[in-house]
Design an enzyme around this catalytic site. Sequence first.
Site, PDB file in Angstrom:
ATOM      1  N   ASP A  36     -29.615 -64.153 -64.433  1.00 49.96           N
ATOM      2  CA  ASP A  36     -30.314 -62.875 -64.290  1.00 49.96           C
ATOM      3  C   ASP A  36     -31.388 -62.793 -65.367  1.00 49.96           C
ATOM      4  OD1 ASP A  36     -30.991 -60.397 -63.380  1.00 49.96           O
ATOM      5  OD2 ASP A  36     -29.243 -59.367 -64.191  1.00 49.96           O
TER       6      ASP A  36
ATOM      7  N   GLU B  89     -38.599 -59.866 -55.895  1.00 50.35           N
ATOM      8  CA  GLU B  89     -38.412 -58.482 -55.469  1.00 50.35           C
ATOM      9  C   GLU B  89     -39.677 -57.849 -54.889  1.00 50.35           C
ATOM     10  OE1 GLU B  89     -35.923 -54.593 -56.945  1.00 50.35           O
ATOM     11  OE2 GLU B  89     -35.816 -56.519 -57.959  1.00 50.35           O
TER      12      GLU B  89
ATOM     13  N   LYS C 205     -36.039 -59.748 -52.258  1.00 52.10           N
ATOM     14  CA  LYS C 205     -35.143 -58.748 -52.848  1.00 52.10           C
ATOM     15  C   LYS C 205     -35.634 -57.347 -52.490  1.00 52.10           C
ATOM     16  CE  LYS C 205     -32.830 -58.497 -57.362  1.00 52.10           C
ATOM     17  NZ  LYS C 205     -32.955 -58.980 -58.756  1.00 52.10           N
TER      18      LYS C 205
ATOM     19  N   THR D 153     -30.542 -55.267 -52.941  1.00 49.29           N
ATOM     20  CA  THR D 153     -30.165 -54.974 -54.320  1.00 49.29           C
ATOM     21  C   THR D 153     -29.972 -53.476 -54.548  1.00 49.29           C
ATOM     22  OG1 THR D 153     -30.773 -55.439 -56.624  1.00 49.29           O
ATOM     23  CG2 THR D 153     -32.559 -54.811 -55.127  1.00 49.29           C
TER      24      THR D 153
ATOM     25  N   PHE E 237     -24.122 -53.471 -58.187  1.00 51.35           N
ATOM     26  CA  PHE E 237     -24.389 -53.347 -59.618  1.00 51.35           C
ATOM     27  C   PHE E 237     -23.154 -52.822 -60.345  1.00 51.35           C
ATOM     28  CE2 PHE E 237     -29.144 -53.512 -60.530  1.00 51.35           C
ATOM     29  CZ  PHE E 237     -29.389 -54.374 -59.480  1.00 51.35           C
TER      30      PHE E 237
END
Length: 316
Positions: free
Chosen positions: A17, A95, A131, A155, A177
């Site tokens: 990440d 993303e 994403k 996400t 998350f």
Amino acid sequence: MPTQLEQLKTMTTVVADTGDFNAIEHYQPQDATTNPSLLLKAMQSEAFRPLGVEAMDWARQQNPADEVVALAADKLAVMIGCKLLEQVPGLVSTEVDARLSFDTMATVEKALTLIALYEEAGVDTSRVLIKIAATWEGIQAAHILESKGIRCNVTLVFSFAQARASAEAGAYLISPFVGRILDWYKANVPDQDYNGANDPGVVSVKTIYNYFKEHDFQTIVMGASFRNTSEIQELAGCDRLTIGPALLEELAQSEAALEQKLFAAKQVSPRDPVLSEQTFRWQMNQDKMASDKLGEGIRQFAVDQEKLEDLLNALG
């Protein structure tokens, strides 16, 4: 004795990440993922500034002038994605602009733009995940993109409704998350034991994982946003876990035994009726934590996207 990171890699695909190339080289994850916050952090380093200049130079050579900075931001994301693809053997997530989170077709168009930029760079786009935030509109965009052969990472998943709708839409992967769920509960319901298996973010991912396996959904569950190694340890065996450099280092420094906690279901049950838009929105409305954290996450990514564009503009 193998380290906990080495043990984890035998039961879960480890994803970095980070956009830090040095960290990726050191920890050797299978995949990598970025977001506007990580791109902004990278661009605030002198080492990455030349990429920003190159992206702006490229954008100026395109048309229309009023979109130069937005084009440069897309190009920068793809340039960093290309570098990450050189370092990891697996996939890289890029993303879509968070400001498009409530516009299905604009999200699809932006995704197609990013994929086209990867194609121009000569990249095998089967290694790229687009994403997208887990709004209803984002999930529908993922459904359209998946039908075109473009795989998606949905996400900012905080609720079971988001996860289920994403799987029913055929999303390749979702990112629940963990740490941000824990943050909300610590702030709003502080007098509880949230250690170990009691961590609400851990509980959320376990619930999603078990449901997907029980009902034979192929969507990959990739836990994200960790606050401590205990959360990671409790999710050992999850399909994938995306972990920042600091926690990767903690795992790499420990040789304690790591127990696998998640296993695929041995028997498959029939699926429930597909979640409707109305039911999805109602369940999100009833889940204050998920509504709060989804909105906050989109706003923060949008702020960082704007800061990134301002930084690129200053380079021009």
